[in-house]
Write a protein that holds these residues in place. Structure first.
Motif, short mmCIF file in Angstrom:
data_model
loop_
_atom_site.label_atom_id
_atom_site.label_comp_id
_atom_site.label_asym_id
_atom_site.label_seq_id
_atom_site.Cartn_x
_atom_site.Cartn_y
_atom_site.Cartn_z
N ARG A 180 0.81 -1.35 0.18
CA ARG A 180 -0.21 -0.06 0.03
C ARG A 180 0.77 1.28 -0.11
O ARG A 180 0.56 2.01 -0.91
CB ARG A 180 -1.09 0.21 1.25
CG ARG A 180 -1.82 1.26 1.43
CD ARG A 180 -2.74 1.26 2.49
NE ARG A 180 -2.10 1.17 3.63
CZ ARG A 180 -1.55 2.14 4.46
NH1 ARG A 180 -1.57 3.29 4.10
NH2 ARG A 180 -1.07 1.95 5.57
N GLN A 181 1.89 1.30 0.68
CA GLN A 181 2.84 2.39 1.04
C GLN A 181 3.48 2.67 -0.39
O GLN A 181 3.71 3.84 -0.91
CB GLN A 181 3.79 2.26 2.07
CG GLN A 181 3.00 2.40 3.63
CD GLN A 181 2.57 0.95 3.98
OE1 GLN A 181 2.58 0.20 3.19
NE2 GLN A 181 2.12 0.98 5.02
N ALA A 182 3.85 1.58 -0.99
CA ALA A 182 4.57 1.67 -2.30
C ALA A 182 3.50 2.29 -3.18
O ALA A 182 4.14 3.29 -4.11
CB ALA A 182 5.05 0.53 -2.84
N LEU A 258 -7.66 0.33 -7.33
CA LEU A 258 -6.57 -0.29 -6.84
C LEU A 258 -6.17 0.32 -5.82
O LEU A 258 -5.62 -0.31 -4.80
CB LEU A 258 -5.58 -0.07 -8.15
CG LEU A 258 -5.55 -0.84 -9.24
CD1 LEU A 258 -4.44 -0.47 -10.33
CD2 LEU A 258 -5.47 -2.21 -9.07
N ARG A 259 -6.26 1.76 -5.49
CA ARG A 259 -5.81 2.52 -4.20
C ARG A 259 -6.76 2.07 -3.17
O ARG A 259 -6.38 1.65 -2.00
CB ARG A 259 -6.05 3.96 -4.32
CG ARG A 259 -5.56 4.82 -3.18
CD ARG A 259 -5.84 6.21 -3.49
NE ARG A 259 -4.97 7.04 -2.60
CZ ARG A 259 -5.14 8.34 -2.54
NH1 ARG A 259 -6.17 8.97 -3.13
NH2 ARG A 259 -4.46 9.03 -1.57
N LEU A 260 -8.20 1.94 -3.42
CA LEU A 260 -8.96 1.49 -2.42
C LEU A 260 -8.60 0.07 -1.92
O LEU A 260 -8.93 -0.38 -0.77
CB LEU A 260 -10.30 1.73 -2.83
CG LEU A 260 -10.79 3.05 -3.11
CD1 LEU A 260 -12.37 3.31 -3.72
CD2 LEU A 260 -10.92 3.83 -1.62
N ALA A 261 -8.53 -0.88 -3.05
CA ALA A 261 -8.28 -2.34 -2.43
C ALA A 261 -7.09 -2.50 -1.88
O ALA A 261 -6.80 -3.24 -0.85
CB ALA A 261 -8.03 -3.06 -4.17
N LEU A 262 -6.07 -1.58 -2.36
CA LEU A 262 -4.81 -1.86 -1.24
C LEU A 262 -4.82 -1.20 0.03
O LEU A 262 -4.32 -1.55 1.04
CB LEU A 262 -3.73 -1.20 -1.95
CG LEU A 262 -2.96 -1.92 -3.35
CD1 LEU A 262 -2.11 -1.09 -4.03
CD2 LEU A 262 -2.03 -2.92 -2.77
N LEU A 274 -16.15 -4.20 -2.92
CA LEU A 274 -15.74 -3.03 -3.47
C LEU A 274 -16.06 -3.05 -4.84
O LEU A 274 -15.39 -4.15 -5.79
CB LEU A 274 -13.93 -3.01 -3.13
CG LEU A 274 -13.26 -1.80 -4.06
CD1 LEU A 274 -13.65 -0.44 -3.40
CD2 LEU A 274 -11.77 -2.16 -3.89
N ALA A 275 -16.75 -2.09 -5.29
CA ALA A 275 -17.10 -2.03 -6.72
C ALA A 275 -16.88 -0.63 -7.41
O ALA A 275 -17.47 0.29 -6.73
CB ALA A 275 -18.65 -2.29 -7.04
N VAL A 276 -16.09 -0.56 -8.26
CA VAL A 276 -15.61 0.74 -9.00
C VAL A 276 -15.90 0.52 -10.56
O VAL A 276 -15.58 -0.41 -11.06
CB VAL A 276 -14.09 1.16 -8.96
CG1 VAL A 276 -13.80 2.36 -9.28
CG2 VAL A 276 -13.73 0.88 -7.18
N ARG A 277 -16.62 1.41 -11.02
CA ARG A 277 -17.01 1.42 -12.41
C ARG A 277 -16.64 2.75 -13.10
O ARG A 277 -16.37 3.58 -12.48
CB ARG A 277 -18.74 1.42 -12.42
CG ARG A 277 -19.61 0.05 -11.49
CD ARG A 277 -19.25 -0.93 -12.28
NE ARG A 277 -19.83 -2.23 -11.94
CZ ARG A 277 -19.23 -3.10 -10.72
NH1 ARG A 277 -17.98 -2.91 -10.58
NH2 ARG A 277 -19.76 -3.85 -10.21
N THR A 278 -16.58 2.47 -14.41
CA THR A 278 -16.34 3.73 -15.31
C THR A 278 -17.58 4.12 -16.21
O THR A 278 -18.19 3.22 -16.56
CB THR A 278 -15.32 3.32 -16.38
OG1 THR A 278 -14.10 2.71 -15.66
CG2 THR A 278 -14.62 4.38 -17.21
#
Length: 734
Positions: A180-182, A258-262, A274-278
């Motif tokens: 996450r930090q990376a 990706l940020r939220l998943a990490l 977690l559901a992220v849509r475009t």
């Protein structure tokens, strides 16, 4: 040179070597063996990173490139661009964290083979984490005309091949700092390098908005952000069980996912939903049947092409069809449409949305039905656009059979409750660089939490009886007072100034303080000076005293809020503004940057007797630290001189540092700023008794200066209070 090697610009080389760009230009001219450009343009050439690294090592200019810097340069120079490379890196870091054994097996083969195997592993991981690549809006797979596309697409083996060296290096960085930090480090670098491409929500604002959707001690469990951007708002939510997000920009949606998943699950063992849509949220809502506990949103402002014509009969417009110029009111109703009964939404809004005539009917209906619960005016600099004071709207989904609340909470944090104490020559307070988010958060939550608790449990108790009125800061206004022809909800129009709210009694107290200060000023006025020629003392410099050990020099601006080790209240920061205005420390320490290596850096804490001088601006200012200021951290653009009390008197030192001629000879001038070199400042060589004699006089002059400053502040407060009192009728001409 290997194919697809990372390219780096002159600016990147300067960052690697810790020098300025001019030094890199000199190296190119002076060294025939300096690497030749492999790309870029004539004015901005690009060089192969491996060749640059080797040349710097051969020249002894670089022992070893820090791993973080190498990874960033590989990402920034990726042939497909930094954003696709960052998406690939985020996918790989998610695999490193969630399936470390699989990652080790994948990396044990050649680059070409790794790209093929990695594609399969990522497809399995991303499907498990974010769902199928496409699906229907209700969540089923096989998408049709009303379907969605997953925000994070699985990169093909061909797309991954140029990224393999980067991904190997990123995994090494994750082994040192955590996955996450990376990712946060690389994302932060990308956002900082391209500030005009992204509309960011500052962390302090995101934390405040997330705090407003809590109900008492119960956090919101399911949260939606329909304009997620980089995911800052959802990242600030504590203990969620499900997060939903949508953004029209595919790159931002992928980075946010990706940020939220990490961030949401540190070890991957218990991931939240977690559901992220475009997609365009207003035109193509990816979650048409979703209801959540809370909605957080930083929508785009002033959009004309938001879908006014094609969405005229949309069922979301329960409070009225927004005008073409009222896109923000469309976002407000979109948020309400996705709330469960009693759920809370917090939206960042432009101040014009509270007063434009084209939106008055919708604002009126929001008030009548109890959907709009609070309007909060933020200070200028809270979020882009930084030049105007934005608003927060707090909304609640009305419930069936629940009587609408007859009140609206108005909070104004845009101006300080007390007039500024800085002199006219000091820079204005506020702004994006010196905004005190802790003070803003306290002011807002201290008003909202009692109001929210009272209106939920005892709605019939008047706000005055509950002690919720704070003159000039917050007021609970009956809805009936706001339902006029304008329905203007700007807090500043309904909150009297603190002085006017205090009435004649407050003005009398200000006048008495002013009278007392004027007497003190007369007492402190220096006596007439003796007429004599200039003194001719033997001089020394601050640099010479430092080398002799008579004083120590420290530079401010380093350290983080996690490095103090106190475990108590946060350490205040003495800022440049505080030194110029002779005010109490007003800053706060930053948190350690994501992905930072090593232990947190300790700040420089000031002690009694220290002398602090600003290094920018060219003004002659020096402040002696007293007991009240001791313990604060030294801020940016400040230098601390800590004299040995047996060798140098601090007031003697501070007084001579303020000499105009002394500052001129110690200053250097650039095209846009003046910088003070404290080591070149001069003072006479005098015995301690003589130093103390001068020090007492300098101390008296400083007290006189403080009295004059206080006189000006109180005089301005009295004058404005008289104008306010006479114009609103609380003070009569008699």
């Amino acid at each position: 040179m290997p194919e697809n090697s990372t390219e780096v610009t002159a600016a990147g080389i300067a960052r690697l070597a810790g020098v300025g760009r001019a030094a890199v230009s000199n190296w190119r001219r002076r060294h025939a063996d300096f690497p030749k450009p492999v790309g870029g343009t004539e004015t901005s050439p690009a060089f192969a990173l491996p060749e640059v690294e080797q040349w710097l090592r051969d020249q002894g200019k670089l022992a070893e490139i820090p791993l973080r810097e190498r990874v960033w340069q590989q990402l920034a120079g990726h042939p497909a661009g930094a954003v696709p490379a960052l998406v690939h890196t985020g996918c790989a870091l998610l695999l490193v964290r969630d399936r470390p054994t699989a990652w080790l097996e994948i990396t044990a083969v050649s680059d070409a083979r790794m790209a093929k195997v990695l594609h399969l592993a990522l497809n399995s991981l991303l499907t498990a984490r974010f769902g199928p690549a496409t699906g229907d809006a209700d969540g089923s797979a096989g998408g049709g005309g009303t379907g969605y596309e997953r925000a994070v697409h699985t990169p093909t083996a061909e797309e991954l091949l140029p990224s393999v060296p980067l991904l190997r290096a990123a995994a090494e960085l994750a082994a040192e700092t955590g996955a996450r930090q990376a990712f946060e480090f690389l994302l932060g670098r990308q956002l900082a390098a391209n500030p005009r491409q992204f509309t960011l929500t500052p962390p302090g604002l995101a934390e405040l908005m997330a705090a407003l959707v809590r109900t008492g001690d119960r956090p919101a469990r399911t949260v939606l952000d329909p304009a997620t951007g980089t995911g800052a708002l959802l990242r600030a939510v504590s203990s969620p069980t499900a997060l939903y997000a949508q953004d029209a920009d595919p790159d931002l949606a992928a980075l946010s996912a990706l940020r939220l998943a990490l961030h949401s699950d540190t070890d991957g063992s218990n991931p939240i939903a977690l559901a992220v849509r475009t997609g365009d949220t207003l035109r193509a809502d990816a979650f048409p049947r979703l209801t959540v506990d809370a909605v957080l949103c930083h929508p785009p402002f002033n959009e004309r092409n938001w879908g006014h014509d094609e969405l005229a009969y949309d069922p979301r417009w329960e409070y009225g069809l927004p005008a073409r110029t009222e896109s923000e009111l469309a976002w407000v109703q979109h948020a309400l449409a996705h709330l469960r009964e009693g759920g809370t939404a917090v939206l960042l809004m432009p101040p014009a949305a509270a007063s434009r005539r084209s939106g008055r009917r919708i604002r009126a209906d929001l008030l009548r039905r109890g959907a709009l619960r609070a309007v909060v005016a933020l200070p200028a600099g809270a979020a882009p656009p930084y030049g105007i004071p934005l608003h927060l709207w707090v909304l609640r989904k009305p419930g069936a059979g629940v009587r609408p609340s007859p009140e609206l909470l108005l909070v104004d944090t845009a101006e300080p409750a007390e007039p500024p104490t800085a002199p006219a020559s000091a820079p204005a307070s506020g702004g994006r660089d010196r905004l005190d988010w802790q003070a803003v958060r306290s002011a807002v939550l201290d008003a909202w939490e009692p109001f929210d608790g009272r209106t939920r449990s005892e709605p019939d108790i008047p706000a005055e009886a509950a002690g919720q009125e704070r003159p000039g800061v917050s007021r609970v206004v009956p809805v009936i007072e706001l339902l006029d022809d304008d329905v203007d909800l700007a807090p500043a129009r309904h909150l009297p100034s603190p002085a006017a709210a205090g009435g004649p009694g407050e003005l009398t107290r200000v006048r008495d303080r002013l009278t007392e200060t004027l007497r003190l000023t007369a007492t402190l006025t220096p006596p007439p000076a003796d007429v004599s020629g200039p003194a001719h003392w033997p001089l020394t410099t601050v640099g010479e005293l430092a080398r002799a050990g008579a004083l120590h020099l420290r530079t401010g601006g380093t350290g983080t809020g996690t490095g103090t080790g106190t475990g108590a209240a946060p350490v205040p920061v003495l800022t440049e503004h505080d030194v110029l205005g002779s005010t109490a420390p007003s800053g706060t320490l930053p948190t350690a940057p994501a992905g930072s290596e090593g232990p947190p850096e300790e700040p420089v804490l000031v002690e009694p007797g220290d002398v602090v001088v600003p290094v920018l601006g060219g003004g002659s200012v020096a402040r002696v630290i007293d007991e009240a200021t001791a313990g604060a951290a030294l801020g940016r653009n400040l230098q601390l001189l800590r004299p040995d009390p047996a060798a140098v008197d601090p007031w003697f030192l501070a007084g001579f540092l303020r000499g105009t001629a002394n500052n001129r000879q110690a200053s250097s001038y650039a095209s846009t700023a003046t910088r003070l070199d404290a080591r070149r400042l001069q003072l006479p060589r005098l015995p301690m008794a003589e130093q103390q004699r001068y020090g007492e006089r300098f101390r008296a002059v400083a007290a006189f200066e403080d009295a004059l400053r206080l006189t000006g502040r109180l005089g301005g407060q009295l004058v404005q209070g008289m104008y306010d009192g006479l114009t609103d009728g609380t003070v009569t001409p008699e």
